[in-house]
Design an enzyme around this catalytic site. Structure first.
Site, PDB file in Angstrom:
ATOM      1  N   ASP A 147       2.121  -4.027  -2.788  1.00  0.00           N
ATOM      2  CA  ASP A 147       3.253  -4.161  -3.702  1.00  0.00           C
ATOM      3  C   ASP A 147       4.067  -5.404  -3.385  1.00  0.00           C
ATOM      4  O   ASP A 147       4.066  -5.892  -2.258  1.00  0.00           O
ATOM      5  CB  ASP A 147       4.175  -2.932  -3.574  1.00  0.00           C
TER       6      ASP A 147
ATOM      7  N   ASP B 257       8.022  -3.417   1.767  1.00  0.00           N
ATOM      8  CA  ASP B 257       6.953  -2.678   2.437  1.00  0.00           C
ATOM      9  C   ASP B 257       5.597  -3.354   2.225  1.00  0.00           C
ATOM     10  O   ASP B 257       4.798  -3.474   3.143  1.00  0.00           O
ATOM     11  CB  ASP B 257       6.878  -1.243   1.898  1.00  0.00           C
TER      12      ASP B 257
ATOM     13  N   ASP C 144       7.039  -5.787  -2.766  1.00  0.00           N
ATOM     14  CA  ASP C 144       8.342  -5.432  -2.188  1.00  0.00           C
ATOM     15  C   ASP C 144       8.263  -5.563  -0.673  1.00  0.00           C
ATOM     16  O   ASP C 144       7.263  -6.002  -0.127  1.00  0.00           O
ATOM     17  CB  ASP C 144       8.745  -4.009  -2.604  1.00  0.00           C
TER      18      ASP C 144
ATOM     19  N   GLU D  79      -2.712  -0.899  -1.165  1.00  0.00           N
ATOM     20  CA  GLU D  79      -1.615  -0.153  -0.561  1.00  0.00           C
ATOM     21  C   GLU D  79      -1.399   1.162  -1.329  1.00  0.00           C
ATOM     22  O   GLU D  79      -1.128   1.157  -2.525  1.00  0.00           O
ATOM     23  CB  GLU D  79      -0.330  -0.995  -0.614  1.00  0.00           C
TER      24      GLU D  79
END
Ligand code: TSJ
Length: 685
Positions: A534, A538, A536, A461
């Site tokens: 990641d 997203d 998180d 990413e």
């Protein structure tokens, strides 16, 4: 010849059996191991007919130490009375007259007469000796036949009665037929019956004849000397019988071909727990089918005509497929699962992951094809099709089956989507050169090694983390593909858009194995495809998008276990002096690591992969010796299918609810509920 004590009829009978002896191949195909088994099936078929007519429920097959074999049923017993035309007993007619098998009168219908069905007389003609015992109306009758070389006539005499049928005792209430024979080693190149062959076929016959109990005993070996890998019945009996008893196994299936379908699907994920089963009749053709959809893609149709396997297919299979497609399309239309503007599903959409057993019974069968295992009767097609339509309608009308049929349509929707996408991919590829020829220099940092089984593709990413990964990697076997922003959510876009999307095209091109129906695992460039995003929201979303894409368009990749999720650590626990440094992948581990490092620790929380140095990314996430990879395998494709629709598709409420429930992205991602995850290197999931 001057043997006037034989009647004219008898002479033709004897000539008949001589003909079998002269050209055995004409009657049983070959004199090899196939032919040897064929003469056993001739006898077994007669007992099966008796069962099919409802007069017997037990058949015993026994292989003896001397190589002979016997078949016994508990039916009515072959007629013993004297035949009015030939003046010999019914038993004698059965064993000495060619083609006498089955057809005694119009009330007993015999369907044998396909591949087999040349009759018990052929078995007699090709045996050294044959003994028959009939229990009927309180009496036991016996008769024996033999084949021998007649020195005077200088020719073989085949299947000759040793003496007429005679009463040998009383049998009380017992009834049935026992036939024991020794295949002639002057005829067959081998006279060894193969336990696995006999066992497999008898098991199949037990499935095809609901409730019939078939026991096979092999006196040549003891119970613990043979283990058939897929014979769970035997495995269960092993302990009980041990080394002193002959090998014996009993096959009996009260569910018939429904049990057959369930057996074929053992160990696979299923769309619904029990196979759907129907039995009907149309225009003199008996039609029986059982279906069960699995999470796999291949269609498995096992068809039979008169209990004979038809792997080459034929008109009955056409009827079956046609009926399935017609009924399910009608069902989808009626239930508004297909909108007015939508095109019908194709048959293949309904058959993705379908396991089906089709068994029909009809007269005057015509077998065609290379191996004569294709039904060549065109008149079979339409009755089978109507029976299948009728049967499925009846099944769908039952309240308990509604969800099953809805799920079948849902699965077809998924299959149709992939099919359409694949077609569009081809069109797109044609329009814009080819997808494979797309050059993606600058984006993909390809590894130098050429062995797909060793190579790893990291889909990373963001450009920044992608850059770090490029520095950190071992160039020999690790490739890095950075993704800019989010890839397309394939679930919410039109399919041509999916394949026009740059990120998606890059992935397809890097993997090198195509997409959709044309996806070919053999061409895969990387045996580990590692998603690195990641920890998180997203990152979680990107991971979902990628998994959805793989699930929809490269499912074999997921099924074969090539897809992994890379797990970057969430925390670093360290001492400023540099004397300690530990990584934690979740909150529980954080506590452990804090204790391990001891007083004076500091915690760094990683917000993204981009915050790590190349060295950190290598040691925590990319180094095969230290990283924390999780393999993605779809345990239940149907459940995953449903989850994807909820999460990535149009069911907004479901999605909100799901995201709330899974707010802790560190532990959960979309697939974790439905998907089997296992640690890299584990052998057992
Ligand atoms: F192959 C065989 F013919 F040798 C043979 C036949 C072998 C074995 C193991 C079983 C049989 C067999 C035949 N079992 N049951 C029968 N039934 C009849 O032949 C039969 C009995 C009664 C009537 C009737 O109309 O009363 C009709 C038939 C065909």
């Amino acid at each position: 010849m001057e043997q006037q004590h034989y009647g004219a009829d008898d002479i033709t009978i004897l000539e008949g059996l001589d003909a079998v002896r002269l050209r055995p191949g004409m009657y049983i195909g070959s004199t090899g191991t196939r032919g040897l088994h064929h003469i056993l099936w001739e006898i077994v078929d007669n007992a099966i007919d008796e069962a099919a007519n409802g007069f017997c429920d037990k058949i015993d097959v026994r292989i003896y130490k001397d190589g002979s074999v016997s078949v016994e049923d508990n039916g009515r017993g072959i007629p013993t009375d004297i035949h009015p035309k030939t003046h010999v007993s019914g038993v004698q007619v059965v064993f000495t007259q060619l083609h006498a098998g089955g057809k005694f009168d119009e009330h007993n219908y015999s369907f044998s007469g396909g591949l087999h069905g040349v009759g018990a007389s052929v078995t007699n003609a090709l045996s050294k000796w044959l003994k028959v015992r009939v229990n009927k109306d309180g009496d036991t009758w016996e008769m024996e036949f033999h084949s021998y070389f007649d020195e005077e006539k200088n020719k073989y005499e085949s299947g000759v009665p040793v003496a007429p049928l005679k009463k040998t005792g009383k049998c009380g209430k017992a009834h049935g037929t026992f036939v024991h024979f020794m295949p002639d080693d002057a005829v067959f190149s081998t006279v060894q019956y193969q336990l696995s062959t006999v066992s497999h076929r008898l098991k199949e016959l037990a499935f095809l004849n609901k409730g019939l109990s078939i026991t096979l005993t092999d006196e040549r070996i003891t119970a613990n000397e043979y283990v058939d890998e897929d014979d769970e019945d035997h495995a269960q009996q092993l302990d009980l019988l041990g080394a002193t008893q002959p090998y014996s196994v009993t096959f009996c299936y009260t569910g018939g071909i429904a049990d057959f379908a369930a057996y074929l699907n053992e160990g696979k994920s299923k769309l619904y727990a029990q196979p759907l089963y129907y039995k009907g009749e149309r225009d003199g053709i008996l039609v029986e089918f059982a279906i069960q959809h699995t999470g796999e893609f291949t269609e498995n149709l096992f068809s039979f005509v008169n209990n004979i396997p038809t792997p080459e297919g034929g008109y009955h299979e056409m009827g079956f497929r046609g009926g399935l497609t017609r009924m399910l399309n009608d069902y989808a239309r009626d239930g508004k699962l297909l909108k007015e503007k939508d095109a019908n599903f194709l048959g293949e959409d309904f058959r993705e992951g379908l396991t089906a057993v089709l068994s029909i019974k009809m007269k005057n069968v015509q077998f065609e094809g290379q191996t004569k295992t294709k039904l060549g009767n065109p008149e079979a097609r339409s009755p089978v099709e109507s029976c299948v339509v009728e049967g499925l309608r009846e099944l769908a009308a039952q309240a308990k089956n509604k969800k099953i049929f809805d799920d079948i349509i849902k699965k077809a929707q998924g299959a149709a989507r992939v099919r359409i996408a694949a077609r569009q991919a081809k069109d797109t590829a044609r329009a814009k050169n080819s997808i494979d020829s797309l050059t993606l220099v600058g984006k993909l940092a390809a590894c130098s090694g050429k062995k797909p089984e060793l190579n790893e593709l990291f889909i990373v990413e963001g450009d920044s983390a992608g850059g770090t990964a490029k520095q950190a990697r071992v160039r020999q076997y690790q490739s890095i593909l950075p993704l800019r922003g989010k890839p397309l959510n394939v679930e919410k876009k039109r399919l041509d858009q999916v394949l026009a999307n740059e990120e998606i095209r890059t992935i397809i091109s890097a993997l090198g194995a195509g997409v959709g129906n044309d996806f070919n695992l053999d061409k895969l460039n990387y045996h580990k495809v590692i998603i690195l995003s990641d920890a998180d929201q997203d990152g979680f979303h990107i991971r979902c998008i990628l998994l959805t894409f793989f699930f929809r368009y490269m499912r074999p990749l997921v099924n074969a276990g090539h897809v992994y999720i890379g797990m970057p650590p969430l925390y670093k626990v360290y001492k400023p002096s540099g004397s300690a440094e530990e990584y934690a992948y979740d909150d529980k581990e954080l506590q452990e690591k804090i204790e391990k490092v001891g007083r004076g620790y500091l915690i760094q929380r990683y917000k993204g992969l981009g915050e790590m140095s190349a060295e950190q990314l290598w040691s925590t996430t990319m180094d095969p010796m230290r990283r924390n990879l999780t393999q993605v395998t779809i345990e239940d494709a149907a459940a995953a299918e449903d989850m994807i629709t909820t999460l990535m598709g149009d069911r907004v409420e479901g999605r909100k609810e799901f995201l709330n429930r899974n707010a802790n992205f560190n532990k959960q991602d979309a697939f974790m509920d439905r998907v089997k995850l296992k640690k890299e290197g584990d052998n057992e999931g």
